[in-house]
Design a protein around this motif. Structure first.
Motif, short mmCIF file in Angstrom:
data_model
loop_
_atom_site.label_atom_id
_atom_site.label_comp_id
_atom_site.label_asym_id
_atom_site.label_seq_id
_atom_site.Cartn_x
_atom_site.Cartn_y
_atom_site.Cartn_z
N THR A 261 39.98 -14.19 -0.81
CA THR A 261 39.01 -13.60 -1.73
C THR A 261 37.69 -13.17 -0.89
O THR A 261 37.30 -12.02 -1.09
N ALA A 262 37.55 -13.78 0.05
CA ALA A 262 36.34 -13.40 0.82
C ALA A 262 36.69 -12.28 1.72
O ALA A 262 35.98 -11.15 1.75
N GLN A 263 38.00 -11.96 2.03
CA GLN A 263 38.51 -10.87 2.84
C GLN A 263 38.57 -9.70 1.90
O GLN A 263 38.09 -8.59 2.26
N SER A 264 38.77 -9.69 0.61
CA SER A 264 38.79 -8.85 -0.51
C SER A 264 37.38 -8.49 -0.58
O SER A 264 37.02 -7.03 -0.66
N LEU A 265 36.67 -9.40 -0.69
CA LEU A 265 35.04 -8.99 -1.05
C LEU A 265 34.34 -8.12 0.07
O LEU A 265 33.69 -7.47 -0.24
N ASN A 266 34.83 -8.76 1.47
CA ASN A 266 34.42 -7.58 2.54
C ASN A 266 34.80 -6.31 2.48
O ASN A 266 34.10 -5.45 2.41
N ALA A 267 36.14 -6.11 2.06
CA ALA A 267 36.60 -4.74 2.00
C ALA A 267 36.02 -3.85 1.05
O ALA A 267 35.74 -2.87 0.87
N TYR B 77 36.29 -15.59 -9.22
CA TYR B 77 34.96 -15.36 -9.70
C TYR B 77 33.99 -16.30 -9.13
O TYR B 77 32.89 -15.55 -8.76
N VAL B 78 34.33 -17.33 -8.90
CA VAL B 78 33.31 -18.25 -8.49
C VAL B 78 32.90 -17.82 -7.02
O VAL B 78 31.62 -17.62 -6.65
N VAL B 79 33.94 -17.41 -6.02
CA VAL B 79 33.68 -16.87 -4.88
C VAL B 79 32.76 -15.57 -4.75
O VAL B 79 31.98 -15.32 -4.02
N ALA B 80 33.29 -14.78 -5.90
CA ALA B 80 32.74 -13.42 -5.99
C ALA B 80 31.11 -13.55 -6.47
O ALA B 80 30.25 -12.58 -5.96
N HIS B 81 31.15 -14.65 -7.26
CA HIS B 81 29.51 -14.79 -7.81
C HIS B 81 28.88 -15.12 -6.32
O HIS B 81 27.44 -14.87 -6.22
N GLU B 82 29.09 -16.19 -5.60
CA GLU B 82 28.46 -16.28 -4.53
C GLU B 82 28.17 -15.29 -3.39
O GLU B 82 27.06 -14.90 -2.85
N TRP B 83 29.15 -14.26 -3.41
CA TRP B 83 29.05 -12.92 -2.64
C TRP B 83 28.10 -12.04 -3.26
O TRP B 83 27.29 -11.51 -2.49
N GLY B 84 27.95 -11.87 -4.69
CA GLY B 84 26.77 -11.35 -5.34
C GLY B 84 25.42 -11.99 -4.71
O GLY B 84 24.63 -11.28 -4.61
N ILE C 259 31.76 -6.34 -10.34
CA ILE C 259 31.99 -4.90 -9.51
C ILE C 259 33.32 -5.21 -8.55
O ILE C 259 34.07 -4.36 -8.46
N TRP C 260 33.19 -6.43 -7.79
CA TRP C 260 34.27 -6.81 -7.17
C TRP C 260 35.64 -6.41 -7.97
O TRP C 260 36.69 -5.88 -7.45
N ALA C 261 35.90 -7.22 -8.89
CA ALA C 261 37.19 -7.19 -9.75
C ALA C 261 37.47 -5.81 -10.13
O ALA C 261 38.62 -5.62 -10.16
N TYR C 262 36.59 -4.98 -10.42
CA TYR C 262 36.88 -3.59 -11.03
C TYR C 262 37.65 -2.75 -9.66
O TYR C 262 38.59 -2.14 -9.87
N TYR C 263 37.29 -2.97 -8.27
CA TYR C 263 37.76 -2.28 -7.41
C TYR C 263 38.95 -3.30 -6.60
O TYR C 263 39.78 -2.45 -6.04
N ALA C 264 38.95 -4.57 -6.67
CA ALA C 264 39.81 -5.30 -5.89
C ALA C 264 41.37 -4.83 -6.15
O ALA C 264 41.99 -5.18 -5.17
N ASP C 265 41.71 -4.57 -7.27
CA ASP C 265 43.01 -4.27 -7.50
C ASP C 265 43.53 -2.90 -7.36
O ASP C 265 44.49 -2.15 -7.59
N LYS C 266 42.25 -1.92 -6.75
CA LYS C 266 42.45 -0.50 -6.73
C LYS C 266 42.46 -0.09 -5.15
O LYS C 266 43.00 0.83 -4.81
N GLN C 267 41.24 -0.59 -4.42
CA GLN C 267 41.04 0.00 -3.16
C GLN C 267 42.04 -0.70 -2.24
O GLN C 267 42.14 -1.85 -2.21
N PRO C 268 42.48 0.23 -1.45
CA PRO C 268 43.60 -0.20 -0.51
C PRO C 268 42.90 -1.05 0.71
O PRO C 268 41.58 -0.94 0.82
#
Length: 309
Positions: free
Chosen positions: A93-99, A172-179, A216-225
């Motif tokens: 998830t961290a890797q996806s968030l960074n991307a 979601y918890v990981v993405a919140h901390e990234w927020g 926002i991360w969830a919006y892009y995470a299944d779309k952005q290569p």
């Protein structure tokens, strides 16, 4: 399953195995970094100012645990591992968030994205914001721009707080901390300190914005290569996946935590917002994918995010 099974896990910026305090940094709870972590720690209903030692300003006795080592745990190699193991899911998830944020932050705000660090720990850990135990739950320390996770919390998220056991609840918890890291990069994280409690407080607005950024991360995470032009990190999100994320947001609302603790609902003590607000702001980010939809600080009505109008 959530992650594409064939994706390769990159452990850059991840440390694991931490546990002992040793000689820790000295920072009082009221310090600049410390107070932020107190506010974020309350994401999980832990009152760190009430005589506890979950985050201390001094040194603690050395505890059991391994010194932190660079890289993810050895068994975390692919998306299949992320779908099976909680610690691998945090790293993936961290890797996806960074991307996602490496593209979206400069594109939408003009700000350069800098990756945070990730530490997976057991029981207790030293941070630039002070010494912390697992009682804090996952948290972000702006002083060292690091997100800290003891993955045993994810079981507690289900058993204690009643969230779904689905993978997007954890993500979601990981993405919140990234927020909170995004807020640090944008210069907003300090707003939580200036007004730390109450239904319209800076603390609540800061936390709801972090929920929106998670959306926002969830919006892009299944779309952005993924880097290199590969498949997106996540398989297409389903309605069930989104319900899982919303169940986690619901579980850690201030009103729900107060009720579950046998106390009356007292908005004046809120630090994170109600369950309904947390769900709505996550959805505002998820439906729009736009940072501009997450301006909680200018919102006149926190119960009515602009991204959902």
């Amino acid at each position: 399953m959530t992650f594409n099974e064939g994706m390769q896990i990159d452990s850059d910026g991840v440390s694991s195995g931490g546990g002992g305090f040793g000689r820790g940094p000295k920072m009082a709870l009221g310090g600049v970094g410390g107070l932020i972590v107190v506010v974020i720690g309350l994401f999980f209903g832990v009152d760190l100012t009430d005589g506890g030692n979950a985050l201390s300003g001094g040194q603690s006795q050395p505890g059991a645990g391994q010194p932190a080592i660079e890289g993810a745990p050895a068994h975390c190699k692919t998306g299949a591992d992320a779908n099976k193991y909680d610690d691998c899911r945090v790293v993936a998830t961290a890797q996806s968030l960074n991307a996602v944020w490496s593209v979206q932050l400069p594109k939408q705000t003009g700000k350069k994205y800098v990756k945070p660090k990730v530490v997976l720990f057991t029981n207790q850990v030293n941070t630039a914001c002070g010494a912390a135990t697992s009682d804090v739950g996952p948290f972000y320390c702006p002083a060292d721009q690091t997100a800290y996770f003891d993955v045993s919390f994810f079981k507690e998220l289900t058993t204690r707080f009643g969230a779904s056991g689905g993978p997007l609840a954890q993500e979601y918890v990981v993405a919140h901390e990234w927020g909170h890291h995004i807020q640090t990069l944008l210069g907003d994280i300090g707003r939580a300190q200036r007004d730390p409690r109450g239904p319209e407080s800076g603390a609540v607005r800061t936390e709801l914005q972090a929920d929106c950024y998670a959306g926002i991360w969830a919006y892009y995470a299944d779309k952005q290569p993924s880097p290199g032009g590969g498949q997106p990190f996540l398989n297409p999100l389903t309605d069930k996946d989104i319900r899982d994320a919303l169940s986690a947001a619901n579980a850690v609302g201030d009103d729900r935590i107060q009720r579950s603790a046998g106390r009356g609902v007292n908005p004046e003590s809120w630090t994170h917002g109600s369950s309904e607000q947390r769900q709505k702001w996550f959805l505002a980010g998820y439906k729009s994918g736009a940072v501009s939809s997450c301006d909680t600080y200018s919102a006149n009505d926190l119960n009515n995010p602009p991204g959902l109008r």
